[in-house]
Write a protein that holds these residues in place. Structure first.
Motif, PDB file in Angstrom:
ATOM      1  N   ARG A  86      30.193  31.263   8.182  1.00 36.55           N
ATOM      2  CA  ARG A  86      30.747  30.456   8.830  1.00 36.55           C
ATOM      3  C   ARG A  86      31.880  30.213   8.904  1.00 36.55           C
ATOM      4  NH1 ARG A  86      29.780  25.107  12.426  1.00 36.55           N
ATOM      5  NH2 ARG A  86      31.672  24.871  12.422  1.00 36.55           N
ATOM      6  N   VAL A  87      32.511  30.135   7.636  1.00 38.03           N
ATOM      7  CA  VAL A  87      34.129  30.234   7.746  1.00 38.03           C
ATOM      8  C   VAL A  87      34.690  31.709   8.222  1.00 38.03           C
ATOM      9  CG1 VAL A  87      36.376  30.083   5.743  1.00 38.03           C
ATOM     10  CG2 VAL A  87      34.020  28.545   5.762  1.00 38.03           C
ATOM     11  N   LEU A  88      33.829  32.478   7.748  1.00 37.68           N
ATOM     12  CA  LEU A  88      34.360  34.150   8.219  1.00 37.68           C
ATOM     13  C   LEU A  88      34.774  33.925   9.894  1.00 37.68           C
ATOM     14  CD1 LEU A  88      32.133  36.605   6.157  1.00 37.68           C
ATOM     15  CD2 LEU A  88      34.736  36.476   6.307  1.00 37.68           C
ATOM     16  N   ARG A  89      33.156  33.120  10.274  1.00 37.80           N
ATOM     17  CA  ARG A  89      33.455  33.030  11.715  1.00 37.80           C
ATOM     18  C   ARG A  89      34.447  32.134  12.289  1.00 37.80           C
ATOM     19  NH1 ARG A  89      28.191  31.588  13.744  1.00 37.80           N
ATOM     20  NH2 ARG A  89      29.038  32.122  16.220  1.00 37.80           N
ATOM     21  N   GLU A  90      34.657  31.194  11.853  1.00 38.07           N
ATOM     22  CA  GLU A  90      35.656  30.325  11.894  1.00 38.07           C
ATOM     23  C   GLU A  90      37.060  30.931  12.155  1.00 38.07           C
ATOM     24  OE1 GLU A  90      35.563  27.350  13.186  1.00 38.07           O
ATOM     25  OE2 GLU A  90      33.837  26.928  12.925  1.00 38.07           O
ATOM     26  N   LEU A  91      37.504  31.550  10.587  1.00 43.60           N
ATOM     27  CA  LEU A  91      38.873  32.551  10.412  1.00 43.60           C
ATOM     28  C   LEU A  91      38.706  33.597  11.842  1.00 43.60           C
ATOM     29  CD1 LEU A  91      38.792  32.930   6.783  1.00 43.60           C
ATOM     30  CD2 LEU A  91      40.571  31.525   7.880  1.00 43.60           C
ATOM     31  N   TYR A  92      37.856  34.369  12.225  1.00 39.54           N
ATOM     32  CA  TYR A  92      37.858  35.289  12.430  1.00 39.54           C
ATOM     33  C   TYR A  92      37.877  34.823  14.638  1.00 39.54           C
ATOM     34  CZ  TYR A  92      36.199  39.448  15.275  1.00 39.54           C
ATOM     35  OH  TYR A  92      36.050  40.939  16.167  1.00 39.54           O
ATOM     36  N   GLY A 136      43.433  35.292  13.745  1.00 44.11           N
ATOM     37  CA  GLY A 136      44.564  34.911  13.058  1.00 44.11           C
ATOM     38  C   GLY A 136      44.503  34.276  11.696  1.00 44.11           C
ATOM     39  N   ALA A 137      45.584  33.503  10.754  1.00 43.41           N
ATOM     40  CA  ALA A 137      45.243  32.856   9.666  1.00 43.41           C
ATOM     41  C   ALA A 137      44.660  31.400   9.764  1.00 43.41           C
ATOM     42  CB  ALA A 137      46.339  32.817   8.822  1.00 43.41           C
ATOM     43  N   LEU A 138      44.137  30.864   8.646  1.00 42.87           N
ATOM     44  CA  LEU A 138      43.976  29.199   8.676  1.00 42.87           C
ATOM     45  C   LEU A 138      44.061  28.516   7.414  1.00 42.87           C
ATOM     46  CD1 LEU A 138      40.829  28.955   9.855  1.00 42.87           C
ATOM     47  CD2 LEU A 138      42.912  28.267  11.390  1.00 42.87           C
ATOM     48  N   SER A 139      44.218  27.852   7.173  1.00 49.04           N
ATOM     49  CA  SER A 139      45.036  27.076   6.001  1.00 49.04           C
ATOM     50  C   SER A 139      43.752  25.838   5.586  1.00 49.04           C
ATOM     51  CB  SER A 139      45.942  26.011   6.231  1.00 49.04           C
ATOM     52  OG  SER A 139      45.583  24.735   6.216  1.00 49.04           O
ATOM     53  N   MET A 140      43.499  26.070   3.972  1.00 47.72           N
ATOM     54  CA  MET A 140      42.539  24.989   3.806  1.00 47.72           C
ATOM     55  C   MET A 140      41.860  23.800   3.931  1.00 47.72           C
ATOM     56  SD  MET A 140      39.807  24.885   1.358  1.00 47.72           S
ATOM     57  CE  MET A 140      40.265  25.449   0.069  1.00 47.72           C
ATOM     58  N   GLN A 141      43.279  23.540   4.955  1.00 48.78           N
ATOM     59  CA  GLN A 141      43.245  21.925   5.755  1.00 48.78           C
ATOM     60  C   GLN A 141      42.265  22.202   6.699  1.00 48.78           C
ATOM     61  OE1 GLN A 141      44.006  19.786   4.239  1.00 48.78           O
ATOM     62  NE2 GLN A 141      43.415  17.907   5.765  1.00 48.78           N
ATOM     63  N   GLU A 142      43.115  23.467   7.066  1.00 52.32           N
ATOM     64  CA  GLU A 142      42.723  24.007   8.957  1.00 52.32           C
ATOM     65  C   GLU A 142      40.792  24.339   9.029  1.00 52.32           C
ATOM     66  OE1 GLU A 142      46.562  25.330  10.722  1.00 52.32           O
ATOM     67  OE2 GLU A 142      45.924  26.409   9.943  1.00 52.32           O
ATOM     68  N   LEU A 183      39.037  22.829   6.217  1.00 57.39           N
ATOM     69  CA  LEU A 183      38.490  21.548   6.272  1.00 57.39           C
ATOM     70  C   LEU A 183      37.803  20.619   7.661  1.00 57.39           C
ATOM     71  CD1 LEU A 183      38.953  20.508   3.117  1.00 57.39           C
ATOM     72  CD2 LEU A 183      36.802  22.224   3.947  1.00 57.39           C
ATOM     73  N   GLN A 184      38.947  20.840   8.169  1.00 52.45           N
ATOM     74  CA  GLN A 184      38.731  20.256   9.720  1.00 52.45           C
ATOM     75  C   GLN A 184      37.922  21.036  10.927  1.00 52.45           C
ATOM     76  OE1 GLN A 184      42.837  20.354  11.064  1.00 52.45           O
ATOM     77  NE2 GLN A 184      43.634  17.796  10.695  1.00 52.45           N
ATOM     78  N   ARG A 185      37.482  21.865  10.864  1.00 53.47           N
ATOM     79  CA  ARG A 185      36.475  22.964  11.790  1.00 53.47           C
ATOM     80  C   ARG A 185      35.443  22.420  11.509  1.00 53.47           C
ATOM     81  NH1 ARG A 185      38.679  27.443  15.288  1.00 53.47           N
ATOM     82  NH2 ARG A 185      41.600  26.628  15.060  1.00 53.47           N
ATOM     83  N   TYR A 186      35.385  22.453   9.677  1.00 51.77           N
ATOM     84  CA  TYR A 186      33.729  22.750   9.336  1.00 51.77           C
ATOM     85  C   TYR A 186      34.391  22.002   7.673  1.00 51.77           C
ATOM     86  CZ  TYR A 186      29.464  25.299   7.056  1.00 51.77           C
ATOM     87  OH  TYR A 186      28.467  25.531   6.951  1.00 51.77           O
ATOM     88  N   HIS A 187      33.131  20.567   8.020  1.00 54.86           N
ATOM     89  CA  HIS A 187      33.357  20.259   6.507  1.00 54.86           C
ATOM     90  C   HIS A 187      31.764  19.448   6.176  1.00 54.86           C
ATOM     91  CE1 HIS A 187      32.804  17.269   9.737  1.00 54.86           C
ATOM     92  NE2 HIS A 187      33.940  17.759  10.119  1.00 54.86           N
ATOM     93  N   ALA A 188      31.807  19.074   4.444  1.00 52.11           N
ATOM     94  CA  ALA A 188      30.835  18.425   3.720  1.00 52.11           C
ATOM     95  C   ALA A 188      29.932  17.936   4.763  1.00 52.11           C
ATOM     96  CB  ALA A 188      31.245  18.107   2.679  1.00 52.11           C
ATOM     97  N   LYS A 189      30.362  17.169   5.627  1.00 53.24           N
ATOM     98  CA  LYS A 189      29.895  15.585   6.595  1.00 53.24           C
ATOM     99  C   LYS A 189      28.428  16.503   7.557  1.00 53.24           C
ATOM    100  CE  LYS A 189      30.442  11.035   8.032  1.00 53.24           C
ATOM    101  NZ  LYS A 189      31.371   9.832   8.292  1.00 53.24           N
ATOM    102  N   ASP A 211      33.394  18.128   0.058  1.00 52.43           N
ATOM    103  CA  ASP A 211      34.123  19.114   0.702  1.00 52.43           C
ATOM    104  C   ASP A 211      34.257  20.544  -0.623  1.00 52.43           C
ATOM    105  OD1 ASP A 211      33.877  19.295   3.151  1.00 52.43           O
ATOM    106  OD2 ASP A 211      35.844  18.422   3.226  1.00 52.43           O
ATOM    107  N   ALA A 212      34.886  19.007  -1.650  1.00 54.03           N
ATOM    108  CA  ALA A 212      35.178  20.355  -3.356  1.00 54.03           C
ATOM    109  C   ALA A 212      33.763  20.717  -3.628  1.00 54.03           C
ATOM    110  CB  ALA A 212      35.383  19.172  -4.394  1.00 54.03           C
ATOM    111  N   LEU A 213      32.074  20.055  -2.943  1.00 49.91           N
ATOM    112  CA  LEU A 213      31.380  20.731  -4.294  1.00 49.91           C
ATOM    113  C   LEU A 213      30.497  22.217  -2.585  1.00 49.91           C
ATOM    114  CD1 LEU A 213      28.757  20.173  -5.761  1.00 49.91           C
ATOM    115  CD2 LEU A 213      27.438  19.316  -4.301  1.00 49.91           C
ATOM    116  N   LEU A 214      30.514  21.830  -1.941  1.00 51.60           N
ATOM    117  CA  LEU A 214      30.016  22.759  -0.435  1.00 51.60           C
ATOM    118  C   LEU A 214      30.811  23.561  -0.161  1.00 51.60           C
ATOM    119  CD1 LEU A 214      27.925  19.422   1.474  1.00 51.60           C
ATOM    120  CD2 LEU A 214      27.442  21.358  -0.296  1.00 51.60           C
ATOM    121  N   ILE A 215      31.905  23.310   0.355  1.00 51.40           N
ATOM    122  CA  ILE A 215      32.895  24.817   1.586  1.00 51.40           C
ATOM    123  C   ILE A 215      33.593  24.912   0.169  1.00 51.40           C
ATOM    124  CG2 ILE A 215      34.886  24.859   3.694  1.00 51.40           C
ATOM    125  CD1 ILE A 215      32.350  23.293   3.898  1.00 51.40           C
ATOM    126  N   MET A 216      34.381  24.158  -0.114  1.00 48.63           N
ATOM    127  CA  MET A 216      35.886  25.270  -1.577  1.00 48.63           C
ATOM    128  C   MET A 216      35.209  26.749  -2.496  1.00 48.63           C
ATOM    129  SD  MET A 216      38.134  21.787  -2.160  1.00 48.63           S
ATOM    130  CE  MET A 216      39.695  20.824  -0.874  1.00 48.63           C
TER     131      MET A 216
END
Lengths: 185, 173
Positions: A100-106, A110-116, A118-124, B123-128
């Motif tokens: 999923r992260v690979l797809r978001e980057l693709y 271009g490039a995404l920061s960690m913050q960006e 996590l805005q697109r894909y997060h634990a919630k 996020d620290a557990l699942l994504i990072m």
């Protein structure tokens, strides 16, 4: 010589049958669920292995019965292992966080920061989707604002993985976990 | 008989070797180490079988006789290895669904509150850790504070994008 090379092709052809059935079945009736399409594709491929083996034995190249049985078992094991890999390939696209992260980057081209990221894909979102799946598949139940486990395939898989973790990676407290969950089952 | 016997025995030898090596030292890039180990065992195993079948011509021995037998053993071993490697990835990295099940299961008859679950599953557990994995597996690289895809990462992403277009499904995750 030819029949033995033909035998080599059977699991590969069966996997192709599995993939075609699964894709067609999911595209025609997506509402019935991805998992069901995978199961139906797998059964279709399995029937293909058995039918082709019987056809070769009966009409093309008859062999001694034990040889026919062992060859059928070998090809069924190969097919089942390939079918399992295919299921995981689909599952990776569906649930793997790395993919999923690979797809978001693709897709951001271009490039995404960690913050960006996590805005697109997060634990919630992950917890939301996974809990939804577990509830839909009857692996977890929700009662009075709380979640409870149920007897399910997922619990069995969880046990197997915990035992394998203990064997391979030496993770501790596995026996306590097994005893607790066996009582729960 | 010889195909099943040799293929399965070779696979279990590779599995036992893995347990022994992993008990001594767990490699950093585990999947790559698994591929190297299992295919080394396959190569050594097949060479041993060629030697055994050359010197021992006892017909009852379940050793391969023809080149197609060797190919069939390779196919059986490879399919078992791929299936095992995929299962191993679930052992190596904790799946969120399994973590959720285990957390709920730990609470037993008490049950688990949604808020409690969301507090621990962050996020620290699942994504990072998964983003760090992309760097370790050389699918992405860090330039300043920006994550960028490598060629390998682009190829893997493209494969899944195309396949999900064929299936006509959403984003997943």
């Amino acid at each position: 010589m030819f029949p033995s090379y033909l035998q080599l092709m059977i699991p590969i052809m069966s996997l192709a049958v599995n993939v075609v059935i699964q894709i067609l079945r999911f595209r025609i009736t997506p509402g019935r669920g991805l998992l069901k399409s995978v199961v139906e594709g797998f059964i279709g491929g399995l029937l293909y292995v058995l039918m082709i083996e019987i056809y070769i034995q009966r009409y093309l190249f008859p062999s001694p019965f034990p040889e026919f049985i062992f060859m059928t078992i070998a090809n069924t094991i190969i097919y089942a292992a390939c079918g399992y890999c295919y299921f995981h390939f689909i599952n990776l696209g569906e649930t793997a966080r790395r993919i999923r992260v690979l797809r978001e980057l693709y897709e951001c081209d271009g490039a995404l920061s960690m913050q960006e990221i996590l805005q697109r894909y997060h634990a919630k979102e992950i917890v939301e989707k996974r809990l939804g799946r577990l509830l839909r598949n009857n692996q977890v139940m929700y009662r009075d604002g709380r979640y409870y486990t149920k007897k399910s395939v997922m619990m069995v898989i969880a046990h197997i993985i915990v035992v394998l973790k203990w064997i391979l990676l030496g993770r501790k407290n596995v026996f306590c976990f097994i005893v607790i969950t066996i009582f729960q089952l | 008989m010889n195909i099943i016997f040799c293929g399965v025995i070779l696979f279990f030898i590779a599995f036992l070797c893995q347990i022994i090596i992993w008990k001594i030292h767990i490699p950093e890039r585990q999947t790559k180490a698994l591929v190297v180990l299992f295919f080394c065992i396959l190569t050594i195993g097949l060479l041993s079988l060629v030697i055994i079948s050359h010197f021992y011509t006892i017909t009852n021995w379940p050793v391969p006789r023809t080149s197609s037998d060797y190919l069939h053993i390779t196919l059986l071993f490879t399919s078992l290895t791929l299936a095992y490697m995929i299962t191993y990835s679930a052992i190596e990295v904790d799946s969120p669904s399994l973590l959720i099940i285990l957390k709920i299961s730990d609470k037993g008859t008490q049950g688990l509150d949604r808020k409690e679950l969301e507090e621990t599953m962050n996020d620290a557990l699942l994504i990072m850790p998964r983003i760090t994995d992309l760097l370790t597996d050389k699918m992405a690289y860090l330039e300043g504070d920006q994550y960028k895809l490598t060629r390998k990462g682009k190829i893997v992403a493209k494969i899944f994008i195309i396949y999900r277009k064929i299936l006509n499904t959403g984003k997943g995750g």
